[in-house]
Enzyme design. Structure first.
Site, PDB file in Angstrom:
ATOM      1  N   GLY A 166       0.824  -1.213   0.000  1.00  0.00           N
ATOM      2  CA  GLY A 166       0.000   0.000   0.000  1.00  0.00           C
ATOM      3  C   GLY A 166       0.852   1.254   0.000  1.00  0.00           C
ATOM      4  O   GLY A 166       0.579   2.210  -0.740  1.00  0.00           O
ATOM      5  N   ASP A 167       1.906   1.260   0.811  1.00  0.00           N
ATOM      6  CA  ASP A 167       2.815   2.404   0.843  1.00  0.00           C
ATOM      7  C   ASP A 167       3.528   2.571  -0.495  1.00  0.00           C
ATOM      8  O   ASP A 167       3.670   3.685  -1.008  1.00  0.00           O
ATOM      9  CB  ASP A 167       3.859   2.214   1.948  1.00  0.00           C
TER      10      ASP A 167
END
Length: 397
Positions: A166-167
């Site tokens: 996600g990052d």
């Protein structure tokens, strides 16, 4: 000259999302000044496995950067940031919304100081909306964006992807945003603010998830190693206990695959010529491929699949990656020499540009390693720098 050699970037933030975006720019020549807290620095320095007290991950995430250590709670440190901003092209930050404003570094004010500035803001939920003030990490974003629901065997608990995807997705969206804003700046001469939320970067990669729900009320469920709605595409157990991944979902590929495993009846079945027909009989197809796979080892299966040009592979561990000649041939793995003289393999620079490729130019810095040089670069004297360090506003290790 690398493609971003004249780009000046200020990185504020820590851990993954903002620093990964800055690392990507630095790999292609950008001058990245990373601002870190005194003494402790970026928390990533202590994440995962440590070598000589510092994470080896740090050597990937902060290569090609310079470290300036400031206590941003102090007014004099905030003024130093403003001086740096007047000469910068890009500011990257991944704090919770409102943090910059609390330090007197509101992006709107920074744009008044430097109208050409491009500000990338990465946060859990974005700078607007009812969730903007909630803390958000990548794992939560992956769930909210729709990914976590799909990463499981049917009927089992959803699992993490295994890395902070996600990052990283938010970082890459941020880099795209910066490059778009730079291109637009050529026309207008003006900068702007880029607002990236972790969850929406994940959501942007969810393919047909939403339109299928909108059109049919379909809530896609976890498919394990299969790709729901596309057949055949799965992982099949071999005689040696390994798995072979087979993507036989192209129409002509499917025919070659079925012929190779001795199932001409399926290869020539008109009902299976296209994906929509194959999906209705996916269990039958998986059974046929699975019976064939378990009669041989993983390597034997891969060799057979290669002979008929069916996309296939095995499940790689990092040991497989490190010893695969293709990774080396592509420059995906590079070996750096640490300050103590030891060698460390790290991911190479991606993507590959034919004329102006990126490079690993410097090791990741120690905390505040470049503080003095950077402060002298904005006109501070040695006495002024010493005073800042004596009062804990600036730091050099």
């Amino acid at each position: 000259m690398e493609p971003l050699s004249n780009l000046k970037v200020i990185e504020m933030g820590q851990l993954i999302a903002g620093p990964f975006a800055a690392k990507t720019l630095a790999d292609f020549g950008a001058d990245v000044i990373k601002i870190e807290a005194p003494k402790t620095g970026d928390a990533l320095r202590k994440w995962r496995l440590l070598k000589e007290g510092t994470s080896v991950w740090w050597q990937v995430q902060s290569r090609n950067k310079r470290s300036l250590s400031l206590d941003l709670r102090q007014a004099e440190a905030q003024e130093i940031v403003k001086k740096l901003i007047t000469e910068a092209d890009v500011l990257i930050e991944n704090f919770r919304p409102g943090t910059l404003e609390g330090w007197g570094l509101d992006p709107n004010h920074l744009l008044e100081l430097n109208p050409k500035l491009i500000v990338l803001r990465i946060s859990g939920y974005g700078q607007t909306g009812p969730y903007r003030d909630k803390p958000g990490f990548g794992v939560v974003a992956e769930a909210m964006g729709g990914l976590r629901h799909l990463t499981a065997e049917p009927g089992r608990v959803p699992v993490r992807v295994g890395v902070s995807i996600g990052d990283t997705l938010a970082s890459l969206h941020g880099v795209i945003g910066i490059l778009l804003a730079l291109q637009e700046r050529h026309r207008s001469g003006l900068g702007q603010v880029i607002d990236i939320a972790l969850y929406e970067a994940v959501f942007n990669c969810m393919e047909s998830l939403l339109p299928e729900y909108s059109a049919f009320g379909e809530v896609r469920q976890a498919g394990g190693s299969a790709l729901p709605g596309i057949a055949p595409s799965n992982a099949y157990l071999c005689a040696d206990g390994g798995y072979v991944l087979v993507a036989g979902n192209g129409d002509s590929i499917f025919k070659r695959l079925m012929g190779m495993i001795g199932r001409d009846d399926l290869a020539n079945d008109p009902a299976l010529e296209n994906n929509d027909g194959r999906v209705t009989r996916v269990a039958e197809l998986d059974q046929a491929i699975g019976d064939w796979a378990k009669s041989m080892t993983t390597d034997e299966a891969l060799k057979r699949l290669d002979t008929v040009a069916v996309p296939a592979g095995k499940i790689y561990t990092v040991a497989d990656i490190a010893n695969d000649p293709h990774f080396r041939a592509r420059g995906n793995i590079e070996t750096i020499v640490m300050h103590d003289g030891s060698q460390l393999d790290v991911p190479g620079v991606i993507p590959k540009l034919s004329r102006t490729p990126g490079s690993i130019r410097t090791l990741a810095p120690n905390i505040g390693e470049n503080t003095d040089d950077i402060l002298r670069g904005i006109g501070l004297t040695s006495a002024q720098i010493d005073s800042l360090k004596e009062r804990g506003i600036a730091f050099t290790k």
